[in-house]
Every structure is written in structure tokens, then in C-alpha cells.
Design an enzyme around this catalytic site. Structure first.
Site, PDB file in Angstrom:
ATOM      1  N   LYS A 124      -6.353 -48.102  -2.487  1.00  0.00           N
ATOM      2  CA  LYS A 124      -5.559 -49.356  -3.299  1.00  0.00           C
ATOM      3  C   LYS A 124      -6.334 -50.694  -3.245  1.00  0.00           C
ATOM      4  O   LYS A 124      -6.044 -51.617  -3.986  1.00  0.00           O
ATOM      5  CB  LYS A 124      -4.255 -49.091  -2.495  1.00  0.00           C
ATOM      6  CG  LYS A 124      -3.268 -48.421  -3.109  1.00  0.00           C
ATOM      7  CD  LYS A 124      -1.797 -48.393  -2.884  1.00  0.00           C
ATOM      8  CE  LYS A 124      -1.057 -47.181  -3.299  1.00  0.00           C
ATOM      9  NZ  LYS A 124       0.618 -47.131  -2.755  1.00  0.00           N
ATOM     10  N   LYS A 128      -5.586 -35.489 -12.036  1.00  0.00           N
ATOM     11  CA  LYS A 128      -4.156 -35.605 -12.005  1.00  0.00           C
ATOM     12  C   LYS A 128      -3.206 -36.225 -12.817  1.00  0.00           C
ATOM     13  O   LYS A 128      -3.758 -37.222 -13.413  1.00  0.00           O
ATOM     14  CB  LYS A 128      -3.791 -36.038 -10.556  1.00  0.00           C
ATOM     15  CG  LYS A 128      -2.638 -35.495  -9.814  1.00  0.00           C
ATOM     16  CD  LYS A 128      -2.485 -35.991  -8.436  1.00  0.00           C
ATOM     17  CE  LYS A 128      -1.068 -36.772  -8.008  1.00  0.00           C
ATOM     18  NZ  LYS A 128      -0.749 -37.263  -6.897  1.00  0.00           N
ATOM     19  N   LYS A 172       0.916 -41.552 -14.469  1.00  0.00           N
ATOM     20  CA  LYS A 172       1.814 -42.412 -15.330  1.00  0.00           C
ATOM     21  C   LYS A 172       0.728 -43.428 -15.913  1.00  0.00           C
ATOM     22  O   LYS A 172       1.277 -43.875 -17.096  1.00  0.00           O
ATOM     23  CB  LYS A 172       2.971 -42.888 -14.471  1.00  0.00           C
ATOM     24  CG  LYS A 172       2.605 -43.937 -13.570  1.00  0.00           C
ATOM     25  CD  LYS A 172       3.467 -44.874 -12.880  1.00  0.00           C
ATOM     26  CE  LYS A 172       2.998 -45.493 -11.743  1.00  0.00           C
ATOM     27  NZ  LYS A 172       3.721 -46.757 -11.267  1.00  0.00           N
TER      28      LYS A 172
END
Ligand code: TRP
Length: 334
Positions: free
Chosen positions: A115, A197, A200
Site C-alpha cells: 500500500k 484477482k 473493484k
């Protein structure tokens, strides 16, 4: 609280626009767990603040996730479904646990490294201590089990380390949580690139099915799903596209891979894609309907929120009081 049952704790970040992956990987499996466990599910809105949010949107998304939990089948009478930020014990315990967590162990968290590489302009301290807040979430409720995906495993491990460290100093304060090993959720990959994967934030419009997509959209996305060379509906490592569709079809219908292979023997990819699209849209239609009803009934949602927040406060405060006493904070005069 029902002492006979073990306690289960989980939650999702409040910014999640839920995808089919979140649903088949987690939410769908949470629905039946209240029989066996005393369940707590948080809308993790404090965690979402580690990334800059647009306030009005954020507020809307968090409430929307709350309604989606219920629309997908979680029962606010049988499980405790609440907002993390409404229960101040989370932030308080997180602070205390920060003082029992080492910089070194937090620096090793792979999600922190990922992140901070992604948000180079906002590597804030909250991002760094994210796992400590998550430990507080879990430990406040004395959770025995936590259903988490692989990406959260390391966070559960550090939760256990922090809890054990604390217990070693102060006695048995926290239950040491285990990963939930039950029926495994389906692992759903992108429809456009089955090696990735389902996410969104995928740029490809056809890669991701959202929980609130309407029927036509769902069918269209499955029609466009990437498949593999060959023509057989068969689960195989060299057939990631078809295998992903089988995982999804199995996740929705409960059928095994063998059953699916038999069902589509002699049929082509086109038929199969259509069947998966239909099955998924049949599964999502009632969720979308219930979601719309819930969002139109503010009074009901507010009542659920109030009752469940109260319950969460009651349970978590018991642990927090114990912790305050153990570490030697002065008593509250009430
Ligand atoms: N970090 C989790 C995620 O992104 C969400 C989360 C926060 C959570 N606190 C939790 C999950 C406690 C399980 C238990 O998926």
C-alpha cells in the site's frame, strides 16, 4: 451473550463496492455461520480513513455496505452488524496495543509495503498501524475464530502475537484467535484476465462483476469473459479462464467441479458462459431487490444500527475495562 457458542469476528472496509469476489469469497459464507457461532461483523470505516476519502461519498458507501450485509443475508437480529467507528473502544484499545507492538514487526507487513508503494504521496501513520487497529477489532470481542482471506493472514498472525505478548505480561486477558477453517470461499479471478484477482478497481469494465450489477450487465460480462483454447468445460491449471468460471458456478450453485464437467459434457464454452451468467444473475437479483428496499427504509436501517452498535459497545467495553485495569490506568469515576 450465548456462552455456549464460540465467537466469530470479521468485517470489510467501508469503501468496498462489493464484487462477486467479495461475495463468493466471504459474505455468502458468513450467512449461515450464526447457527454455530456468536457472530460480529463490522463495517470497518476507521480502516478506510488510511486512504483519503471524499466525505459525502464515504458516508454513503459505508451505509450502503451495511445494507448490503443485510441484503446478502446477514441477520441483524442474530448477528451483531455494526459500524467500527461507532464503538470508541476500537480506537482506545488500538492505542493501548500500539504500545505493545514493535515498529519492526509492522514494517514487515506485506500489505503495508504494497500500500505504501501504491500511495507514495500518503504513507500515513494509520497505514502503518492498520494491523494494530485490526487486532483491537478482533481482541475486543474475544473472538475465537476469524474468517480472513490469504491477504489478511499476516494481520491475523500479528494479532495473535500482540495478544500473546499482552497475556504473558498481564495474565489471560485476550482469547487467542484462530483463522476460521470452514467451508472455503470461492477464489474469484478477473473475467478479463483470469491470472489476476477480481478487483473493484480494475480498469477493464468487463473484468469485474459487482454485487449490484443488473441482469443484463451480468450476462454481458460473462459472455465476454476470457476463455481458453480448447472446447471442453474442464477444471485444469492450463485452463484458467474456464476454471475460474467453474469456480464461480460452483460457488453459486454448490456443485462440485465433477458435477459441472458432467453437466456441460459435449456443450461448448458459449453455453457454459451463458449458464454461469444466468446462475450469477439469479443469485444477485434478490440481493439487489432487498438492498433497494432496505435503502428506502431509513427507519429500519437506523434501528438496526442503533441496536447493534449498543450490543457491540456492551461487549467490547467489558474487554476494554479489563485492559485499562491491567495496564494500570486510573479508574473511571462514574
Ligand atoms: N483488513 C480487513 C480487509 O481489508 C478488514 C478488517 C478490518 C477485518 N478489521 C478486521 C477483517 C477484523 C477481519 C477482522 O479485508
Amino acid at each position: 451473550m450465548d456462552k455456549e457458542k464460540k465467537i466469530l469476528y470479521s468485517g470489510m472496509q467501508a469503501t468496498n463496492t462489493l464484487t462477486l469476489g467479495n461475495y463468493l469469497g466471504a459474505l455468502k459464507n458468513w450467512v449461515s455461520l450464526y447457527n454455530e457461532y456468536e457472530c460480529f461483523y463490522g463495517v470497518m470505516d476507521l480502516h478506510s480513513l488510511t486512504v483519503r476519502q471524499v466525505p459525502a461519498e464515504f458516508r454513503k458507501n459505508a451505509r450502503s455496505l451495511y445494507a448490503l450485509y443485510i441484503a446478502a443475508g446477514l441477520d441483524p437480529e442474530k448477528s451483531c452488524i455494526y459500524f467500527q467507528s461507532h464503538v470508541s473502544a476500537h480506537a482506545e484499545l488500538a492505542w493501548i496495543l500500539n504500545c505493545f507492538t514493535y515498529m519492526g514487526e509492522l514494517s514487515r507487513m506485506t500489505q503495508f509495503k504494497d500500500k505504501s508503494a501504491k500511495h507514495e504521496d500518503n504513507v500515513n501513520a494509520g497505514l502503518f498501524t492498520y494491523p494494530v487497529l485490526m487486532a483491537a477489532d478482533i481482541l475486543l470481542y474475544q473472538a475465537d475464530v476469524v474468517p480472513v482471506g490469504v491477504d489478511q493472514k499476516q494481520h491475523l498472525e500479528i494479532t495473535r502475537d500482540i495478544a500473546e505478548r499482552f497475556n504473558n505480561i498481564y495474565g489471560d486477558v485476550f482469547t487467542i484467535p484462530e483463522p476460521y477453517i470452514g467451508k472455503k470461499g470461492a477464489k474469484v479471478m478477473s473475467l478479463a484476465d483470469p491470472e489476476k484477482k477480481m478487483s473493484k478497481s480494475d480498469e477493464n469494465q468487463n473484468a469485474t462483476v459487482f454485487l449490484l450489477d443488473d441482469k443484463d450487465t451480468v450476462i454481458r460480462k460473462f459472455k465476454r469473459a476470457v476463455t481458453d483454447s480448447g472446447a471442453e468445460v474442464k477444471y485444469a491449471e492450463d485452463k484458467p479462464g474456464i476454471s475460474n468460471l467453474m469456480e464461480i458456478y460452483g460457488g453459486v450453485t454448490g456443485k462440485s467441479f465433477e458435477e459441472i464437467e458432467r453437466e456441460f459434457e459435449g456443450k461448448g464454452y458459449g453455453d457454459f458462459k451463458l449458464a454461469v451468467g444466468e446462475a450469477v444473475s439469479d443469485e444477485l437479483a434478490p440481493i439487489r431487490k432487498r438492498y433497494d428496499e432496505l435503502m428506502a427504509d431509513s427507519a429500519y436501517i437506523d434501528k438496526c444500527i442503533k441496536e447493534n452498535d449498543d450490543k457491540a459497545r456492551y461487549v467490547s467495553n467489558k474487554t476494554l475495562r479489563k485492559v485499562r485495569k491491567k495496564v494500570g490506568l486510573t479508574e473511571l469515576i462514574l
